[in-house]
Structures are given as structure tokens and as C-alpha cells.
Write a protein that holds these residues in place. Structure first.
Motif, mmCIF file in Angstrom:
data_model
loop_
_atom_site.group_PDB
_atom_site.id
_atom_site.type_symbol
_atom_site.label_atom_id
_atom_site.label_comp_id
_atom_site.label_asym_id
_atom_site.label_seq_id
_atom_site.Cartn_x
_atom_site.Cartn_y
_atom_site.Cartn_z
ATOM 1 N N CYS A 8 58.990 54.435 25.908
ATOM 2 C CA CYS A 8 58.924 53.468 24.475
ATOM 3 C C CYS A 8 60.609 53.509 24.484
ATOM 4 C CB CYS A 8 59.184 54.099 23.399
ATOM 5 S SG CYS A 8 56.707 54.531 23.135
ATOM 6 N N GLY A 9 60.122 51.681 24.186
ATOM 7 C CA GLY A 9 62.162 50.879 24.769
ATOM 8 C C GLY A 9 62.198 50.590 25.776
ATOM 9 N N THR A 10 61.843 50.885 27.087
ATOM 10 C CA THR A 10 61.984 50.978 28.392
ATOM 11 C C THR A 10 61.933 49.551 28.672
ATOM 12 O OG1 THR A 10 60.527 51.845 29.452
ATOM 13 C CG2 THR A 10 62.026 52.748 29.406
ATOM 14 N N CYS A 11 62.128 48.847 29.611
ATOM 15 C CA CYS A 11 62.231 47.254 29.058
ATOM 16 C C CYS A 11 62.120 47.242 31.409
ATOM 17 C CB CYS A 11 63.649 46.146 29.360
ATOM 18 S SG CYS A 11 63.787 46.181 27.738
ATOM 19 N N TYR A 12 61.365 45.768 31.254
ATOM 20 C CA TYR A 12 60.709 45.711 32.463
ATOM 21 C C TYR A 12 60.703 43.617 33.014
ATOM 22 C CZ TYR A 12 59.035 50.177 32.261
ATOM 23 O OH TYR A 12 58.777 51.489 31.745
ATOM 24 N N GLN A 13 61.005 43.845 34.294
ATOM 25 C CA GLN A 13 61.220 42.751 34.742
ATOM 26 C C GLN A 13 59.470 42.236 35.496
ATOM 27 O OE1 GLN A 13 64.693 41.521 37.074
ATOM 28 N NE2 GLN A 13 65.508 40.770 35.254
ATOM 29 N N ILE A 14 58.484 41.472 35.188
ATOM 30 C CA ILE A 14 57.412 41.343 35.521
ATOM 31 C C ILE A 14 56.916 39.811 36.442
ATOM 32 C CG2 ILE A 14 54.659 41.082 35.451
ATOM 33 C CD1 ILE A 14 55.656 43.092 33.216
ATOM 34 N N GLN A 15 57.202 40.140 37.773
ATOM 35 C CA GLN A 15 57.161 38.395 38.293
ATOM 36 C C GLN A 15 55.161 38.175 38.746
ATOM 37 O OE1 GLN A 15 58.547 38.535 42.164
ATOM 38 N NE2 GLN A 15 59.183 36.384 41.931
ATOM 39 N N CYS A 16 54.854 37.251 38.636
ATOM 40 C CA CYS A 16 53.190 37.332 39.386
ATOM 41 C C CYS A 16 53.146 36.782 39.963
ATOM 42 C CB CYS A 16 53.008 35.887 38.292
ATOM 43 S SG CYS A 16 51.128 35.214 38.471
ATOM 44 N N VAL A 17 52.923 37.000 41.164
ATOM 45 C CA VAL A 17 52.774 36.944 42.737
ATOM 46 C C VAL A 17 51.284 36.920 43.235
ATOM 47 C CG1 VAL A 17 54.990 38.603 42.826
ATOM 48 C CG2 VAL A 17 52.830 39.252 43.315
ATOM 49 N N GLN A 18 51.051 36.636 43.837
ATOM 50 C CA GLN A 18 49.344 36.239 45.043
ATOM 51 C C GLN A 18 48.666 35.977 44.684
ATOM 52 O OE1 GLN A 18 49.030 40.629 46.595
ATOM 53 N NE2 GLN A 18 51.145 40.648 47.080
ATOM 54 N N SER A 19 48.705 35.156 43.380
ATOM 55 C CA SER A 19 47.581 34.584 42.706
ATOM 56 C C SER A 19 47.558 33.080 42.626
ATOM 57 C CB SER A 19 47.441 35.543 41.259
ATOM 58 O OG SER A 19 46.409 34.500 40.131
ATOM 59 N N SER A 20 46.401 32.399 42.440
ATOM 60 C CA SER A 20 46.766 30.788 42.021
ATOM 61 C C SER A 20 46.830 30.218 40.940
ATOM 62 C CB SER A 20 45.546 30.230 42.582
ATOM 63 O OG SER A 20 44.512 30.953 41.740
ATOM 64 N N ALA A 21 46.923 31.727 39.922
ATOM 65 C CA ALA A 21 46.395 31.446 38.515
ATOM 66 C C ALA A 21 48.721 31.286 37.691
ATOM 67 C CB ALA A 21 46.175 32.007 37.816
ATOM 68 N N CYS A 22 49.821 31.844 39.127
ATOM 69 C CA CYS A 22 50.758 32.230 39.022
ATOM 70 C C CYS A 22 51.779 31.082 38.221
ATOM 71 C CB CYS A 22 51.255 32.973 39.638
ATOM 72 S SG CYS A 22 50.547 34.601 40.474
ATOM 73 N N TYR A 23 52.836 30.899 37.634
ATOM 74 C CA TYR A 23 53.597 29.676 37.713
ATOM 75 C C TYR A 23 54.597 29.513 38.286
ATOM 76 C CZ TYR A 23 51.120 28.646 33.288
ATOM 77 O OH TYR A 23 50.296 28.999 32.489
ATOM 78 N N SER A 24 54.453 28.729 39.390
ATOM 79 C CA SER A 24 55.591 29.009 40.931
ATOM 80 C C SER A 24 57.326 28.772 39.742
ATOM 81 C CB SER A 24 54.922 27.501 41.939
ATOM 82 O OG SER A 24 55.570 26.086 40.700
ATOM 83 N N ASN A 25 57.325 27.792 38.880
ATOM 84 C CA ASN A 25 58.636 27.989 38.455
ATOM 85 C C ASN A 25 59.073 28.691 37.989
ATOM 86 O OD1 ASN A 25 56.794 27.199 36.660
ATOM 87 N ND2 ASN A 25 58.061 25.614 35.619
ATOM 88 N N VAL A 26 58.781 29.658 37.282
ATOM 89 C CA VAL A 26 58.839 31.053 36.520
ATOM 90 C C VAL A 26 58.498 32.456 37.570
ATOM 91 C CG1 VAL A 26 58.139 32.451 34.643
ATOM 92 C CG2 VAL A 26 57.486 29.747 34.436
#
Length: 278
Positions: A60-78
Motif C-alpha cells: 500500500c502506498g507504493t508508486c508505479y510508472q505504467i506504459q502501454c505497449v504492444q497494442s493499437s489502443a496505446c496513445y503513442s504520445n504518452v
């Protein structure tokens, strides 16, 4: 609060879904016990962890960076979004782990708030592959403590922790007792079965992760003629450089140490501040 010396982990492949709607109202409360996430500093950038990551609440309270990959649904500019763990995504044993039981062990899975999910991908995708890494938590507004209990039992929630973001151990000391190790209750809460009524209380906590501050807080809950109780921060010690705290704000039993700016290096620094508890 500064992030301290906590270092990001390596990027790892996982999957992410979302729960709730655009308001993130379904994320309020949660298994960590943070209650109203807006009031307590977490907002809508939150995530529920699969039990493999949740670690019985120690995450609880830990932080994560999450990056969308390998999907056409990903926003390429984020490149990624950053979220805080505030809830548990429980297993769904009625579904296969690769077809609905996304949070079944041993999967590492992130069930994000819908607003957080929509920062990296189109929500219509439902589930996306992601790369994630654990990162330092950068907080503002200071540490927050919430208290419950009675004369024989004390339950404490520690919130808004910077650096590693997590709490591994918590101790309490009454003015008439030695240090008492508090047991982990669930989520971000710790409890002590002890008679502490009418005593000044001190707390110290230890991190699960390097870079989370270990500090000592002395609090004097004394009676006042107005019928309110006074909380006085009488001492503090920090393992790493952290901002100073200017005062205690105590609405509804919530203790908050507000940042003043500047830094206190090392240990052995003592200051006295006063606040009020209704």
C-alpha cells in the motif's frame, strides 16, 4: 515530501485493466484503508494490485510508472502514467487466468482507475499489455495519520508517505510505557493492544524499501478546557533529508504535518509544534 534515495526498479511486462467510471468513485475506500482518496492526497491516479503485488497490504502506498505497449489502443504520445497502489484486485477463481481472472496468482496485474487508464490507452480496449516499474513517490502536504480505537486498542493508518511509499513496521510509546511493536492489521493500518489512555504518545516507523524515511514523532494528546484535545509534535528524527513540517492539522482525527520548506539533515533534530484534535 521529497523522494529520498529510493531508486526505480527495472521495467517489467504485465497487463492492466480498469475499474469504475470516469469519476473514479469506485476507487474510494479500498483495501489499503485510505478512505477518501481526494482528501488524503492520492486523487484519481491510483491502482488496485493483484495479490502477488499487493503482498498482504505491505505494498500500500507504493508508486508505479505504467506504459502501454504492444497494442493499437496505446496513445503513442504518452510515455507512461504514474499511479499509487491504494487497493487490492482480488482473484477471480471462476475465470481462467488468461480469460477474465486477470488478478489470479501468480499474475502481476494492475487494475487501474478509469481516469488513470485513459491517460495511456483507449478505455474500449478493456485490457492492455504494459511495462511497469516501481518508482519513488513524490508527495505534498506531509505525512498523514488517522487514528481509531479505544482505551485498550489503538489502530493507526499512515498515509501520504514519500520515497518508497510503504511502511514495514510501526511502534508506539506511551509516556508510561516502553516502545510497543504494533502488529500489521491490514492494508496501511497497524494496531496495538495496550492501555495508552491519558498518555503522551510517540510513534516511529520503519520502511519496507530503502529511501522511505524512518522518523520519530512525539504527540501529546492532552485535555483542554474547550473540550478539545491538543496534539503537540514534540520531536522528530529523519534518516534522510526531508522537508520541515510547520504544524499539525487534525480534522476528524486526521493528523497532518504540513510542509514549511527547507531541510533537516541527519537525526537528533527536535522541534515543538501544536495543533488541535476535535
Amino acid at each position: 515530501m521529497v523522494a529520498g534515495t529510493f531508486q526505480p526498479s527495472e521495467w517489467t511486462l504485465a497487463h492492466a485493466t480498469f475499474y469504475g467510471d470516469d469519476t473514479a468513485s469506485a476507487t474510494m475506500g479500498g483495501a489499503c484503508g485510505y478512505g477518501n482518496l481526494f482528501i488524503n492526497g492520492y486523487g484519481t491516479d491510483t491502482v488496485a494490485l493483484s495479490s502477488t503485488l499487493f503482498n498482504n497490504g505491505y505494498a500500500c502506498g507504493t508508486c508505479y510508472q505504467i506504459q502501454c505497449v504492444q497494442s493499437s489502443a496505446c496513445y503513442s504520445n504518452v510515455p507512461y502514467t504514474t499511479v499509487t497502489a491504494t487497493n487490492l484486485c482480488p482473484p477471480n477463481w471462476a475465470e481462467a487466468s488468461d480469460n477474465g481472472g486477470w488478478c489470479n496468482p501468480p499474475r502481476t496485474h494492475f487494475d487501474m482507475s478509469k481516469p488513470a487508464f485513459m491517460k495511456i490507452a483507449q478505455w474500449q480496449a478493456g485490457i492492455i499489455p504494459v511495462m511497469y516499474r516501481r518508482v519513488p513517490c513524490v508527495r505534498s502536504g506531509g505525512l498523514r495519520f488517522s487514528f481509531q480505537g479505544n482505551g485498550y486498542w489503538l489502530l493507526v493508518y499512515v498515509m501520504n508517505v514519500g520515497g518508497g511509499g510503504d511502511i514495514a513496521n510501526l511502534w508506539v510509546k506511551g509516556s508510561g510505557t516502553g516502545w510497543i511493536s504494533m502488529s500489521h492489521n491490514w492494508g496501511a493500518s497497524y494496531q496495538a493492544f495496550a492501555t495508552l489512555g491519558g498518555q503522551s504518545l510517540s510513534f516511529k516507523y520503519g520502511p519496507t524499501s530503502p529511501g522511505t524515511a524512518k522518523c520519530l514523532l512525539g504527540l501529546d494528546f492532552s485535555s483542554h478546557s474547550s473540550g478539545k484535545r491538543r496534539a503537540i509534535l514534540i520531536s522528530r528524527r529523519f534518516r534522510f533529508l526531508l522537508p520541515r513540517f510547520a504544524y499539525l492539522l487534525c480534522p476528524l482525527g486526521l493528523l497532518e504535518m504540513q510542509e514549511e520548506g527547507g531541510f533537516l539533515p541527519g537525526e537528533g533534530n527536535c522541534t515543538r509544534f501544536t495543533g488541535w484534535i476535535p
